[in-house]
Scaffold this active site. Structure first.
Site, PDB file in Angstrom:
ATOM      1  N   GLN A 235       0.377  -1.194   0.252  1.00  0.00           N
ATOM      2  CA  GLN A 235       0.213   0.383  -0.138  1.00  0.00           C
ATOM      3  C   GLN A 235       1.014   1.579   0.241  1.00  0.00           C
ATOM      4  O   GLN A 235       1.961   1.084   0.403  1.00  0.00           O
ATOM      5  CB  GLN A 235      -1.264  -0.411   1.143  1.00  0.00           C
ATOM      6  CG  GLN A 235      -0.211  -0.695   2.332  1.00  0.00           C
ATOM      7  CD  GLN A 235      -1.111  -0.682   3.360  1.00  0.00           C
ATOM      8  OE1 GLN A 235      -1.903  -0.874   3.103  1.00  0.00           O
ATOM      9  NE2 GLN A 235      -0.612  -1.198   4.604  1.00  0.00           N
ATOM     10  N   HIS A 265     -10.314   4.011  19.603  1.00  0.00           N
ATOM     11  CA  HIS A 265      -9.221   2.597  20.159  1.00  0.00           C
ATOM     12  C   HIS A 265      -9.923   2.033  21.157  1.00  0.00           C
ATOM     13  O   HIS A 265      -9.924   0.954  21.623  1.00  0.00           O
ATOM     14  CB  HIS A 265      -7.798   3.017  20.040  1.00  0.00           C
ATOM     15  CG  HIS A 265      -7.235   2.864  18.791  1.00  0.00           C
ATOM     16  ND1 HIS A 265      -7.302   3.615  17.880  1.00  0.00           N
ATOM     17  CD2 HIS A 265      -7.821   2.055  17.630  1.00  0.00           C
ATOM     18  CE1 HIS A 265      -7.133   3.642  16.780  1.00  0.00           C
ATOM     19  NE2 HIS A 265      -6.705   2.682  16.052  1.00  0.00           N
ATOM     20  N   ASP A 289      -0.735   0.405  13.104  1.00  0.00           N
ATOM     21  CA  ASP A 289      -0.215   1.131  13.923  1.00  0.00           C
ATOM     22  C   ASP A 289       0.275   1.560  15.518  1.00  0.00           C
ATOM     23  O   ASP A 289       0.770   2.050  16.508  1.00  0.00           O
ATOM     24  CB  ASP A 289      -0.642   2.512  13.994  1.00  0.00           C
ATOM     25  CG  ASP A 289      -2.402   1.949  14.103  1.00  0.00           C
ATOM     26  OD1 ASP A 289      -2.733   0.965  15.318  1.00  0.00           O
ATOM     27  OD2 ASP A 289      -3.521   2.230  13.579  1.00  0.00           O
ATOM     28  N   ASP A 309       0.220  -7.893  11.003  1.00  0.00           N
ATOM     29  CA  ASP A 309      -0.130  -7.119  10.290  1.00  0.00           C
ATOM     30  C   ASP A 309       1.007  -7.529   9.361  1.00  0.00           C
ATOM     31  O   ASP A 309       1.986  -7.185   9.738  1.00  0.00           O
ATOM     32  CB  ASP A 309      -0.009  -5.708  11.268  1.00  0.00           C
ATOM     33  CG  ASP A 309      -0.449  -4.321  10.054  1.00  0.00           C
ATOM     34  OD1 ASP A 309      -1.002  -3.966   9.998  1.00  0.00           O
ATOM     35  OD2 ASP A 309       0.111  -4.665   8.807  1.00  0.00           O
ATOM     36  N   ASP A 343       0.182 -12.600   7.182  1.00  0.00           N
ATOM     37  CA  ASP A 343      -0.950 -13.429   6.188  1.00  0.00           C
ATOM     38  C   ASP A 343      -1.869 -13.332   7.553  1.00  0.00           C
ATOM     39  O   ASP A 343      -1.754 -14.248   8.152  1.00  0.00           O
ATOM     40  CB  ASP A 343      -0.672 -13.638   5.303  1.00  0.00           C
ATOM     41  CG  ASP A 343      -2.614 -13.709   4.164  1.00  0.00           C
ATOM     42  OD1 ASP A 343      -2.430 -13.092   3.003  1.00  0.00           O
ATOM     43  OD2 ASP A 343      -3.519 -14.074   4.771  1.00  0.00           O
ATOM     44  N   ALA A 344      -2.911 -12.823   7.843  1.00  0.00           N
ATOM     45  CA  ALA A 344      -3.261 -12.985   8.942  1.00  0.00           C
ATOM     46  C   ALA A 344      -4.766 -13.749   8.885  1.00  0.00           C
ATOM     47  O   ALA A 344      -4.772 -15.167   9.557  1.00  0.00           O
ATOM     48  CB  ALA A 344      -4.508 -12.003   9.207  1.00  0.00           C
ATOM     49  N   ASP A 361      -8.838  -5.783  13.361  1.00  0.00           N
ATOM     50  CA  ASP A 361      -8.783  -4.558  13.318  1.00  0.00           C
ATOM     51  C   ASP A 361      -8.424  -3.950  11.820  1.00  0.00           C
ATOM     52  O   ASP A 361      -7.287  -3.421  11.304  1.00  0.00           O
ATOM     53  CB  ASP A 361      -8.117  -3.664  14.268  1.00  0.00           C
ATOM     54  CG  ASP A 361      -8.036  -2.113  13.994  1.00  0.00           C
ATOM     55  OD1 ASP A 361      -9.469  -1.771  13.311  1.00  0.00           O
ATOM     56  OD2 ASP A 361      -7.495  -1.206  14.216  1.00  0.00           O
TER      57      ASP A 361
END
Ligand SMILES: Cc1cc2nc3c(=O)[nH]c(=O)nc-3n(C[C@H](O)[C@H](O)[C@H](O)COP(=O)(O)OP(=O)(O)OC[C@H]3O[C@@H](n4cnc5c(N)ncnc54)[C@H](O)[C@@H]3O)c2cc1C
Lengths: 498, 543
Positions: A235, A265, A289, A309, A343-344, A361
């Protein structure tokens, strides 16, 4: 007059002229597709404009050498800047086609002026037959150089923006040395020289900053200043800063704004944390983040937090970029944290450890790849990783802007066999935002909220489960891998608001 | 005679693809090869008398051919407890037209790539799916449901038309109101056919075809072609005609002019419930139906299947059959004496193998025709770029004679979809004259196929040349039996199903008239059950 220098001048002029044409053609087919049409109209238009230029040369009577240098400088400016300017028009306005053909005609006309003017300057120096043969053959030679170098060297190594700037620099250099070469014919070479130097410097700066120019376009796209921009294989990551703090954008979508991210959050993390039977081992999927992790780490009971992530660029930024690590209170550097870039879906499939709390999330389901992460297929994998008395929470887009999408996530979680508790909170930067709390069966309340929260207290937390009529449940289909209805709902609903 | 590249493309893929061919600079071809042994084996069988071994290997049941039909027969026998079963296969790998391959990037199919999820909870296919853990339960109506990760994920299909990809298969851009009205009327008719039952409660169009009603009300449709039926029913939309032709090419390797209307309707009506919804969709795996082949193999004892054995003669006798074969690598002869034989190869080969048929060729053999197909597997360094609707499982070129390609990595459960992949490209040779089509398919060289595949792909995928790493081409000379008009309900197909004496039985998808997993499996199980009753071990039928 030095002949060799003159011949080099002709070659450089010719190369530059063709390079601009190729840059514009490539840009047009890159941005508009249909390369045959783009290339042939650009080339046709350019040649035609060169014809206009050649014709117009007859109206230049006095100060031919002066005009020649001016034309060089103009070509350098317009040709050199054509790629960045066209990119910018494409991102900012609807006028791309106008700008495209405008630059084709103007640059083409100027380039068309070059050779006739040069021929006239040289007509007294050489015999006509030598003049024509030498200038034209060098002109074609330059064209050959350009057409070979462009695909093989320039585009792969420099990209379009820096290619056009580089040739702008060369063109300006031609202008500059012409002021010496043609000094006897020029009235006042000094003024031209200053202009040429300024222009060369300007274009050189542009060339050096070529990469950062991309950021400059983004400055125009975002309301605030871009303070960090990078591209990962996954991205485009952009951080901006304005009067009210800073914001993170992924592929142009706002992820958080520092002014009100605490609302998002705290609402994401604490309802799950207070209701889990134990809260020792926590898994966060997405959330690179580190802001969700910050909230999780407020509980002394927490012994391990695993954050999965996909993008190392994001977790790297969260750890290494001062403002962001200040905002997440150095969460990712906490000794209880384990950061995994994976990779989740694969992560869930490949292990079997169960977690007391799982925080899901992910970005909103705006394409099929993300839509997968909201299917029964994914939630069944998730269910296997939630401890028997554990709790998970799923960020579920806006129940106001995308009401059916929100309830689709809830319906899908139910279909995967979860007990569910939907709730929502107001996050001004996003609007009304939704979450779904899930567990194997209805959990009790097991621990108080930690100190130091700005948004949540117990009465507020309880009020979040109330849905006013305009956000109340809607019947939806179950989102499965083989139907991906959510992506369709989502696209349809957000289109109405944009 | 040398064809120019444009002529080559026109001859195989049609003029629309040819006219899109750009002039290109000479380039290094993508590395690859033709991987089949089609020509070599055929020559051996037709090449005159072949040697016979001195010693006979004895076996209770010999199955010739390790395709889906042969393996299904062995599977049925194994589950009935028959121990002495041998399956011989001429290729180096079992699976036949459902065979699959594998490279560092992914497994991929060489032929069959999907199975429509069964809509009824009976028969051997559902039993097999249960054995492999693919059935997740039954729904409120008692119908089987399937594991979500095996059902083809969305986006399932898309099509490419003049520079853009669109969702689904039917070309909706630019469709007129009449086009859409015809589509709706067609769908309604197919739903009615799907719901139709005869007096005995049988579906008019069922899977497998053997379960369908034999009432003349529907079987009369077999007499005319699907194209003629469309005309008769007043369908004129060229878009609808494209859709129907696509269906016929996809499942039968022929256009609607050469497919029986019964079979054409079967495609749309048999695999749904009449609600206009396929209730569960399609099942697929990276290796396509190769996964089902592996499941069948896993139910057999370890050395039950012997590879590289080319059977050339089957001679039925009093006590059983003598079967003569060659080791297809060394050429060494081998002979078997079997109490029972299941000949699980197609009719055009059986015609050469069954000894008594060489002198008295049964007339029914001539009713069987087979369409050639060419399948190519293209390995890419990353997913192909495209404009418009995103990459789907099935990607169809609207204006090409090819069917486009399926994506082997589509079912991968990953959030990150980038990375290398394998595309399986399909070209049915659907012309009327199957012999000419076969000659044409076999005449093209690797360089030709490479040019053809890339000419098909490039307009839809800028940059694919740079991504292409390897291309492998498989030619199937007799890929699919064609349900030509009159074939499905004519006497020949019925006659071909009969055993020769009490020791030689037949199984193959062509006996069902359609080339499908369900048919091959059905006839395999059926032949095995005949063997069981000859061996005196009859048990409750699975059919
Ligand atoms: C390109 C293509 C795509 C297809 N796609 C699908 C699909 O998506 N879904 C679907 O359901 N069906 C599909 N099919 C149909 C497919 O043919 C059937 O599903 C099924 O595989 C047929 O199996 P079979 O055993 O009847 O025949 P075959 O596959 O023909 O098997 C016969 C076997 O016998 C062996 N054999 C033949 N002669 C001899 C001999 N003399 N000695 C020893 N061995 C011999 C052959 O090598 C082969 O292994 C497709 C077919 C093709 C060609």
């Amino acid at each position: 007059m030095n002949k060799t220098l003159l011949y080099i001048t002709v070659i450089v002029i010719a190369t530059c002229g063709l390079v601009y044409e190729l840059v514009v053609g490539a840009l047009a087919s890159y941005l508009l597709g249909d390369s045959i049409t783009q290339f042939s109209t650009v080339i046709g238009g350019y040649l035609f404009a060169m014809g206009i230029g050649s014709y117009l040369s007859r109206y230049i009577d006095k100060g031919v050498a002066q005009r020649f240098v001016e034309v060089e400088l103009a070509v350098a400016l317009l040709g050199g800047l054509c790629a960045p300017v066209l990119f910018l028009t494409f991102t900012l306005t609807d006028l791309f086609q106008v700008a495209l053909y405008g630059s084709v005609i103007i640059i083409g006309t100027l380039v068309g002026l070059e050779i006739p003017l040069l021929l006239r300057i040289l007509k007294d120096q050489l015999k006509f037959k030598d003049l024509v043969s030498q200038v034209l053959s060098l002109d074609y030679l330059g064209a050959l150089a350009a057409s070979v170098a462009f695909p093989l060297l320039l585009v792969p190594k420099l990209g379009l923006v820096r290619t056009s700037l580089l040739f702008g620099v060369l063109n300006a250099a031609v202008g500059l040395w012409s002021t010496w070469l043609l000094a006897p014919l020029l009235g006042n070479p000094l003024r031209l020289r200053v202009k040429a130097v300024m222009l060369t410097v300007l274009l050189m700066v542009g060339f050096v900053l070529g990469d950062r120019l991309t950021t400059f376009y983004e400055d125009q796209l975002y309301a605030d200043d871009v303070v960090h921009a990078s591209s990962s294989p996954y991205q485009r990551i952009v951080l901006t800063r304005g009067k009210r703090g800073f914001s993170l954008f992924l592929n142009g979508n706002l992820q958080f704004a520092s002014v009100d991210e605490y609302r998002y959050h705290e609402s994401l993390v604490h309802p799950a944390m207070v209701r889990a039977g134990r809260a020792e081992h926590v898994l966060i999927l997405g959330g690179g983040d580190g802001l969700a992790a910050r909230e999780v780490l407020r509980y002394p009971e927490v012994r391990s937090v695993t954050l999965v992530d996909l993008d190392p660029a994001i977790t790297g930024l969260a750890m290494g970029y001062g403002e962001l690590s200040k905002l997440n209170e150095n969460a990712l550097k906490d000794s209880r944290m384990r950061v995994i870039n994976a990779d989740a879906m694969q992560f869930l499939m490949e292990g079997d450890q169960r977690y007391d709390v799982v925080v899901v999330d992910f970005p909103d389901p705006n394409n099929f790849a993300l839509g997968k992460l909201y299917t029964t297929g994914f939630y069944k994998l998730l269910k296997k990783r939630v401890a028997p008395d554990g709790v998970a929470v799923v960020q579920s887009t806006s129940p106001l802007f995308a009401r059916r999408s929100f309830w689709c996530v809830e319906t899908t979680l139910k279909a995967a066999g979860f007990w569910t508790q939907p709730y929502h909170a107001l996050v001004p930067s996003f609007g009304e935002w939704g979450y779904v709390l899930v567990a194997h069966e209805a959990p009790g309340h097991h621990r108080p909220l930690p100190e130091g929260l700005r948004f949540l207290d117990m009465p507020t937390l309880e009020s979040l489960t109330l849905f006013p009529p305009d956000m109340s449940p809607l019947p939806t289909e179950v989102n499965r891998l083989n139907n991906q209805v959510l992506v369709h709902y989502y696209e349809e609903e957000w289109r109405r608001w944009n | 005679m040398e064809l120019t590249r444009r002529e080559l493309v026109a001859a195989f893929l049609g003029s629309a693809v040819a006219s899109g061919c750009k002039r290109e600079q000479p380039r290094a071809p993508i590395p690859g090869a033709i991987v089949d042994r089609a020509v070599e084996v055929g020559h051996r069988l037709r090449g005159g008398p072949l040697p016979r071994a001195q010693t006979l290997e004895t076996v209770d049941v010999l199955v010739v051919g390790a395709g889906v039909a042969g393996l299904s027969a062995a599977w049925r026998l194994a589950s009935a407890g028959v121990k002495d079963v041998r399956v011989v296969e001429l290729e180096a790998e079992p699976g036949g037209t459902s065979r699959s391959g594998k490279n560092a990037v992914s497994a991929f199919p060489w032929g069959a790539h999907y199975l429509p999820a069964p809509t009824e909870d009976r028969g051997p296919v559902v039993r097999l799916l249960r054995e492999m853990g693919a059935v997740s339960g039954v729904d409120a109506q008692g119908l089987p449901t399937f594991e979500e990760e095996l059902l083809i994920q969305e986006p399932e299909e898309r099509h490419f038309y003049r520079g853009h990809w669109y969702d689904g298969l039917y070309l909706r851009v630019g469709a007129t109101a009449e086009d859409l009205a015809e589509l709706e009327r067609f769908d309604a008719k197919m739903n009615a056919f799907a719901a139709a039952r005869d007096a005995k409660g049988r579906k008019a169009f069922a899977v497998p075809t053997a379960r369908s009603s034999d009432d003349a009300e529907w079987t009369a449709l077999d007499a005319l072609s699907m194209a003629a039926w469309l005309t008769r029913e007043g369908f004129r939309s060229t878009r609808l005609k494209w859709l129907v032709d696509y269906a016929c090419r996809d499942d039968y390797g022929a256009t609607s002019e050469h497919v029986s209307a019964w079979a054409g309707i079967w495609y749309f009506a048999a695999r749904q419930d009449g609600q206009g919804e396929r209730s569960e969709g399609f099942l697929s795996w990276p290796e396509g139906n190769g996964r089902l082949v592996h499941q069948l193999l896993s139910a057999l004892p370890p050395r039950a299947v012997e590879r590289d054995v080319l059977v050339h003669t089957v001679e039925p006798g009093e006590q059983g059959c003598r079967v003569d074969a060659l080791d297809s690598r060394t050429g060494k002869p081998r002979s078997f004496q079997a109490r029972q034989v299941v000949l699980a190869c197609p009719r055009f080969l059986a015609a050469h193998l069954v000894a008594p048929w060489r002198t008295a060729r049964p007339a029914f053999l001539d009713a069987f025709t087979y369409a050639p197909w060419v399948v190519a597997n293209l390995t890419l360094s990353s997913l192909p770029e495209s404009r418009g609707f995103p990459l789907a499982w099935d990607n169809v070129f609207q204006e090409s004679n090819s069917l486009g390609y399926v994506v082997a990595t589509h079912q991968r459960l990953r959030q990150d979809e980038r990375g290398p992949t394998v595309l399986t490209w399909y070209l049915p040779m659907s012309g009327a004259d199957v012999k000419a089509e076969r000659t044409k398919a076999l005449s093209a060289s690797y360089a030709d196929w490479e040019a053809l595949v890339m000419a098909d792909m490039r307009p839809a995928h800028p940059g694919i040349l740079q991504q292409a790493q390897r291309l492998e081409v498989q030619r199937w000379g007799h890929a699919m039996v064609r349900p030509t008009p009159g074939f499905m309900w004519g006497p020949e197909r019925r006659a071909a199903q009969e055993s020769v004496g009490r020791h030689l039985h037949f199984a193959h998808t062509d006996l069902g008239g359609l080339a499908l997993f369900e048919e091959a499996n059905w006839f395999g199980v059926k032949a095995a059950e005949r063997v069981l009753s000859e061996l005196g071990q009859a048990s409750a039928s699975w059919l």
